[in-house]
Design an enzyme around this catalytic site. Structure first.
Site, PDB file in Angstrom:
ATOM      1  N   VAL A 193      -5.217   0.832   1.707  1.00 46.92           N
ATOM      2  CA  VAL A 193      -4.304   1.433   0.627  1.00 46.92           C
ATOM      3  C   VAL A 193      -4.215   0.713  -0.532  1.00 46.92           C
ATOM      4  O   VAL A 193      -4.445  -0.304  -0.516  1.00 46.92           O
ATOM      5  CB  VAL A 193      -2.755   1.672   1.170  1.00 46.92           C
ATOM      6  N   SER A 194      -4.106   1.343  -1.751  1.00 46.53           N
ATOM      7  CA  SER A 194      -3.867   0.780  -2.915  1.00 46.53           C
ATOM      8  C   SER A 194      -2.482   0.698  -3.215  1.00 46.53           C
ATOM      9  O   SER A 194      -1.458   1.625  -2.520  1.00 46.53           O
ATOM     10  CB  SER A 194      -4.520   1.385  -4.147  1.00 46.53           C
ATOM     11  N   THR A 195      -1.938  -0.049  -4.216  1.00 45.84           N
ATOM     12  CA  THR A 195      -0.585  -0.269  -4.274  1.00 45.84           C
ATOM     13  C   THR A 195       0.247   1.101  -4.591  1.00 45.84           C
ATOM     14  O   THR A 195       1.394   1.432  -4.156  1.00 45.84           O
ATOM     15  CB  THR A 195       0.000  -1.111  -5.398  1.00 45.84           C
ATOM     16  N   VAL A 196      -0.320   2.154  -5.339  1.00 46.91           N
ATOM     17  CA  VAL A 196       0.432   3.097  -5.901  1.00 46.91           C
ATOM     18  C   VAL A 196       0.463   4.237  -4.968  1.00 46.91           C
ATOM     19  O   VAL A 196       1.477   5.031  -4.864  1.00 46.91           O
ATOM     20  CB  VAL A 196      -0.489   3.733  -7.023  1.00 46.91           C
ATOM     21  N   GLU A 197      -0.471   4.203  -3.715  1.00 50.75           N
ATOM     22  CA  GLU A 197      -0.347   5.054  -2.902  1.00 50.75           C
ATOM     23  C   GLU A 197       0.306   4.759  -1.426  1.00 50.75           C
ATOM     24  O   GLU A 197       0.283   5.482  -0.434  1.00 50.75           O
ATOM     25  CB  GLU A 197      -1.729   5.781  -2.249  1.00 50.75           C
TER      26      GLU A 197
END
Length: 210
Positions: free
Chosen positions: A19-23
């Site tokens: 995952v990336s932070t925004v998602e």
């Protein structure tokens, strides 16, 4: 990395979650890891990093682990929750899939029901590869058209020339210190190629250390 429950069977399922932070709230690690374990993964590698990065530590470890098991004569399947977990762009995901497949590793996407070990999975892969190629060609074409238009508008392309102050600083650091070219480039906020170009143009000699 989560639980190792490898039996005596000569096959192994390796999972990768990202995952990336925004998602984080949309597609959480817990959801992916749970799905991967339910699918039968013996090992799960996971990380929180952007899909645009090439040097994703846990993904590289998952791939290297898969290759090591292949070398030990295991049948290896590489699982992801969704294909976009491999990369933000389909072209990047395709490169990774090709790398895995070329090493005898089957790739499975849970969400898309994508499996390169089946005829349908191979067809899906070929379709995805076609779209990836189209995507890359479209980007190249837009870039080419944009550069052509910029030239017509009289815009100077490429990096702006270095100021005289920066050039003097580079020469001074090179002549009066023992710093490496890499360090000089870092201190002057330029690339090493720019440093070498300035040194070549000025034909300077480094002062010998005392």
């Amino acid at each position: 990395m989560l639980g190792e429950k490898i039996s005596m069977k000569k096959e192994i399922n390796i999972g990768y979650a990202r995952v990336s932070t925004v998602e984080r709230q949309v597609l959480g690690l817990e959801l992916q890891i749970r799905a991967l374990k339910e699918a039968g993964c013996d090992k799960v590698f996971y990380e929180e990093v952007s899909g645009s990065k090439d040097d994703r530590d846990q993904m590289l470890k998952a791939i290297e682990s898969s290759k090591r098991y292949v070398a030990k004569k295991f049948k290896v399947r590489f699982y992801i929750y969704k294909l976009d977990r491999l990369g933000r762009h389909s072209s990047k995901a395709i490169q990774i899939i090709e790398n895995l497949n070329s090493n005898g590793i089957e790739v499975v996407s849970i969400k898309e029901q994508f499996d390169t070990s089946t005829p349908v999975g191979v067809l899906q892969y070929q379709i995805l590869a076609s779209f990836a190629e189209f995507e890359l060609n479209s980007i190249r074409q837009r870039t080419k058209e944009g550069l052509a238009q910029a030239r017509l508008n009289g815009k100077r392309l490429g990096r702006p020339p270095l100021s005289e102050e920066v050039k003097e600083k580079i020469l001074k650091l090179y002549k009066e210190t023992d710093l490496t070219v890499i360090k000089i480039a870092e201190l002057c906020s330029v690339g090493t190629t720019s440093v070498y170009n300035i040194l070549r143009e000025s034909d300077v000699k480094r002062r010998r250390s005392r």
